[in-house]
Design a protein around this motif. Structure first.
Motif, PDB file in Angstrom:
ATOM      1  N   LEU A  51      43.458  29.390  25.935  1.00  0.00           N
ATOM      2  CA  LEU A  51      42.619  30.698  25.621  1.00  0.00           C
ATOM      3  C   LEU A  51      42.842  31.280  26.777  1.00  0.00           C
ATOM      4  O   LEU A  51      42.952  32.571  26.988  1.00  0.00           O
ATOM      5  CB  LEU A  51      41.246  30.328  25.245  1.00  0.00           C
ATOM      6  N   MET A  52      42.443  30.792  28.055  1.00  0.00           N
ATOM      7  CA  MET A  52      42.737  31.499  29.466  1.00  0.00           C
ATOM      8  C   MET A  52      44.050  31.912  29.499  1.00  0.00           C
ATOM      9  O   MET A  52      44.286  33.122  30.172  1.00  0.00           O
ATOM     10  CB  MET A  52      42.419  30.239  30.526  1.00  0.00           C
TER      11      MET A  52
ATOM     12  N   PHE B 190      52.136  43.625  34.128  1.00  0.00           N
ATOM     13  CA  PHE B 190      52.976  42.558  34.646  1.00  0.00           C
ATOM     14  C   PHE B 190      52.438  41.508  35.526  1.00  0.00           C
ATOM     15  O   PHE B 190      52.711  40.176  35.218  1.00  0.00           O
ATOM     16  CB  PHE B 190      54.265  43.180  35.193  1.00  0.00           C
ATOM     17  N   GLY B 191      51.576  42.114  36.286  1.00  0.00           N
ATOM     18  CA  GLY B 191      50.847  41.048  37.384  1.00  0.00           C
ATOM     19  C   GLY B 191      49.850  40.064  36.269  1.00  0.00           C
ATOM     20  O   GLY B 191      49.689  38.909  36.609  1.00  0.00           O
ATOM     21  N   ARG B 192      49.202  40.699  35.571  1.00  0.00           N
ATOM     22  CA  ARG B 192      48.495  39.859  34.406  1.00  0.00           C
ATOM     23  C   ARG B 192      49.396  38.747  33.770  1.00  0.00           C
ATOM     24  O   ARG B 192      48.969  37.754  33.411  1.00  0.00           O
ATOM     25  CB  ARG B 192      47.521  40.658  33.618  1.00  0.00           C
TER      26      ARG B 192
ATOM     27  N   TRP C 184      51.963  31.679  35.002  1.00  0.00           N
ATOM     28  CA  TRP C 184      51.680  30.628  35.942  1.00  0.00           C
ATOM     29  C   TRP C 184      50.824  29.542  35.716  1.00  0.00           C
ATOM     30  O   TRP C 184      50.947  28.282  35.704  1.00  0.00           O
ATOM     31  CB  TRP C 184      51.350  31.316  37.438  1.00  0.00           C
ATOM     32  N   SER C 185      49.476  30.082  34.952  1.00  0.00           N
ATOM     33  CA  SER C 185      48.604  29.092  34.508  1.00  0.00           C
ATOM     34  C   SER C 185      48.783  28.369  33.586  1.00  0.00           C
ATOM     35  O   SER C 185      48.431  26.994  33.476  1.00  0.00           O
ATOM     36  CB  SER C 185      47.202  29.891  34.273  1.00  0.00           C
ATOM     37  N   LYS C 186      49.735  28.750  32.516  1.00  0.00           N
ATOM     38  CA  LYS C 186      50.235  28.058  31.723  1.00  0.00           C
ATOM     39  C   LYS C 186      51.085  27.089  31.940  1.00  0.00           C
ATOM     40  O   LYS C 186      51.195  25.785  31.287  1.00  0.00           O
ATOM     41  CB  LYS C 186      50.892  29.054  30.467  1.00  0.00           C
TER      42      LYS C 186
ATOM     43  N   VAL D  41      58.166  32.772  37.492  1.00  0.00           N
ATOM     44  CA  VAL D  41      57.384  31.280  37.519  1.00  0.00           C
ATOM     45  C   VAL D  41      58.467  30.298  38.004  1.00  0.00           C
ATOM     46  O   VAL D  41      58.085  29.392  38.986  1.00  0.00           O
ATOM     47  CB  VAL D  41      56.597  31.135  36.354  1.00  0.00           C
ATOM     48  N   THR D  42      59.650  30.211  37.478  1.00  0.00           N
ATOM     49  CA  THR D  42      60.321  29.246  37.774  1.00  0.00           C
ATOM     50  C   THR D  42      61.037  29.286  39.252  1.00  0.00           C
ATOM     51  O   THR D  42      61.000  28.271  40.085  1.00  0.00           O
ATOM     52  CB  THR D  42      61.682  29.179  36.930  1.00  0.00           C
TER      53      THR D  42
END
Length: 477
Positions: free
Chosen positions: A94-95, A331-333, A339-341, A432-433
């Protein structure tokens, strides 16, 4: 409000949806029915932008889903309760969705409470039962406090308490003036929950009516069933008054053309003793079977009265918290969400740790690490460049594993629903990669001894930290 206008979707020679038009209005729960293969899922996917119509249109609030600035806060969607990544926790799943729209942790915890998942919020999704997965899907749909909800089979796998919970929740949301579109095969549950029903078959509209009107039109509905002592005189008297009477072998009368009150009063006047007097009610299942057997299209009859019982007004839902003041999937969100996922998975963290160890070992085995001593400025560029080359392979492997894992587990679906445009999502995954590459290079340099040489050459730490991954040749002494 959801509007589907002359929607057609073809897959080659097969037509899944054929010139379908209907409107789902706010203020009532609208059920969506049809046999397997009727085109229900295709229609829903077209509404939320996961399928491109061959012709026609599907809009939410007058806009295409892809044009909504903040989809999560305008449309809550549950297409599959099991599309969360099995390695993530309920809270992490959910986050990840919340970060795409800047929704705060307080709102995430609030919907976890609404779904009754407080005790398992930090458990991995792979440990969830089917019912718990369904609750998680509903929680994700409620995340942005949307005005429109689209739920595909939300009752599957729920225990009786869960069925009652979702029924009261949907009624409460509709009572607040929201649009609730519910697909289900459970006729009894739709009868208890929905105020209006849309039925399709073979991709075409079969019915779009108020539930009570549809059920009342069922063959056999409204027939008065009478059982009594010597009902013959009653049957003849009813026929004299224009009613149609059919007597079964068991002496039971089935009366059409007179209501139960009139039949009871006539029986009293004639002195006929009644043992049973009841009105046969049609069911949604009967109406559905008749409609799907005929497979005929009927026009849209507009809205009808809600006709819900007092249970439709349950306790008020809590006011949403943690929603952003500027709802938009920037895009930042999206990058923060990806990244968190990625790093929220325990498997990712373990894989990164193993790759750091393997890369460090490869550096030493190749003889690169041995060339760098306290004064080895001349071999620094060679070391860092070689580290970059060696680290590319495990990082690319990590990126492939993350991407293929998301698609194979169907956990990428919620992200594409939250952010309809594919480009920012795919760019964020790639970035992210790349960022992970920088993290692993930095983690590899410290055990290999390269950072010591860098800090001797450039005593100030900040410039070195900022330029990791982009070394420049060092001057010779």
């Amino acid at each position: 409000m959801i509007e589907v206008t002359h929607l057609t979707k073809r897959y080659g020679a097969a037509t899944a949806v054929d010139d379908l038009s209907f409107t789902v209005r706010p203020g009532t729960v609208t059920g969506f029915l049809g046999p397997n293969g009727a085109g229900k899922s295709t229609t829903i996917r077209a509404v939320v932008g996961l399928e491109r119509p061959t012709s026609g249109s599907a809009t939410v609030g007058g806009q295409r889903y892809a044009d909504l600035p903040a989809p999560l806060q305008e449309v809550g969607t549950m297409l599959d309760g099991r599309n969360a990544h099995p390695g993530r926790t309920a809270l992490g799943h959910l986050m990840g969705l919340a970060r795409t729209h800047g929704i705060g942790r307080a709102r995430v915890e609030q919907v976890i409470g609404l779904a009754g998942l407080e005790s398992v919020a930090r458990h991995r999704v792979r440990t969830f039962s089917l019912g718990m997965g369904q609750r998680l899907g509903v929680a994700a749909a409620l995340l942005g406090d949307p005005a429109t909800l689209i739920l595909d089979e939300p009752v599957n796998g729920l225990d009786p308490d869960g069925v009652r919970w979702i029924r009261h929740l949907l009624r409460a949301l509709a009572a607040e003036g929201r649009t609730v579109f519910l697909s289900s095969h459970l006729m009894s549950e739709l009868t208890e929950t929905a105020g209006r029903v849309i039925v399709i078959g073979q991709g075409r509209l079969l019915a779009d009516e108020d539930l009570q009107t549809l059920v009342a039109a069922t063959a056999g509905a409204g027939v008065v069933r009478v059982r009594g002592v010597d009902p013959g005189p009653l049957a003849r008297a009813l026929e004299d008054r224009g009613a149609t009477v059919v007597m079964s072998q068991a002496g039971v009368l089935e009366v059409t053309g007179a209501d139960a009150g009139a039949v009871g009063a006539l029986a009293a006047d004639l002195g006929v003793t009644l043992l049973e007097l009841s009105t046969v009610s049609g069911t949604l299942e009967d109406a559905y079977l008749v409609l799907t057997a005929r497979r005929r299209a009927v026009p849209d009859h507009g809205t009808g009265p809600d006709g819900r019982d007092p249970m439709s007004t349950v306790a008020d839902l809590p006011a949403p918290v943690g929603l952003p003041t500027r709802p938009r999937a920037t895009f930042g969100r999206v990058l923060a969400s990806e990244w968190s996922k990625a790093w929220g998975l325990r498997s990712t963290r373990w894989a990164a740790a193993v790759m750091v160890l393997l890369t460090t070992g490869l550096v030493y085995l190749s003889g690169i690490g041995s060339q760098v001593g306290p004064e080895g400025y001349g071999s620094l560029a060679y070391f860092v460049t070689s580290t970059l080359v060696i680290t590319q392979f495990p990082i690319l492997l990590l990126g492939v594993l993350l991407g293929s894992g998301e698609f194979s587990s169907r956990s990428a679906g919620p992200t594409f629903v939250a952010v309809p445009s594919r480009t920012p999502v795919l760019l964020a995954k790639a970035l992210v990669t790349v960022l992970a590459l920088g993290v692993l290079i930095g983690a590899t340099e410290y055990p290999a001894g390269a950072s010591r040489s860098t800090f001797l050459a450039v005593p100030r730490r900040c410039p070195c930290s900022l330029l990791k991954g982009s070394p420049s040749p060092q001057p010779r002494h």
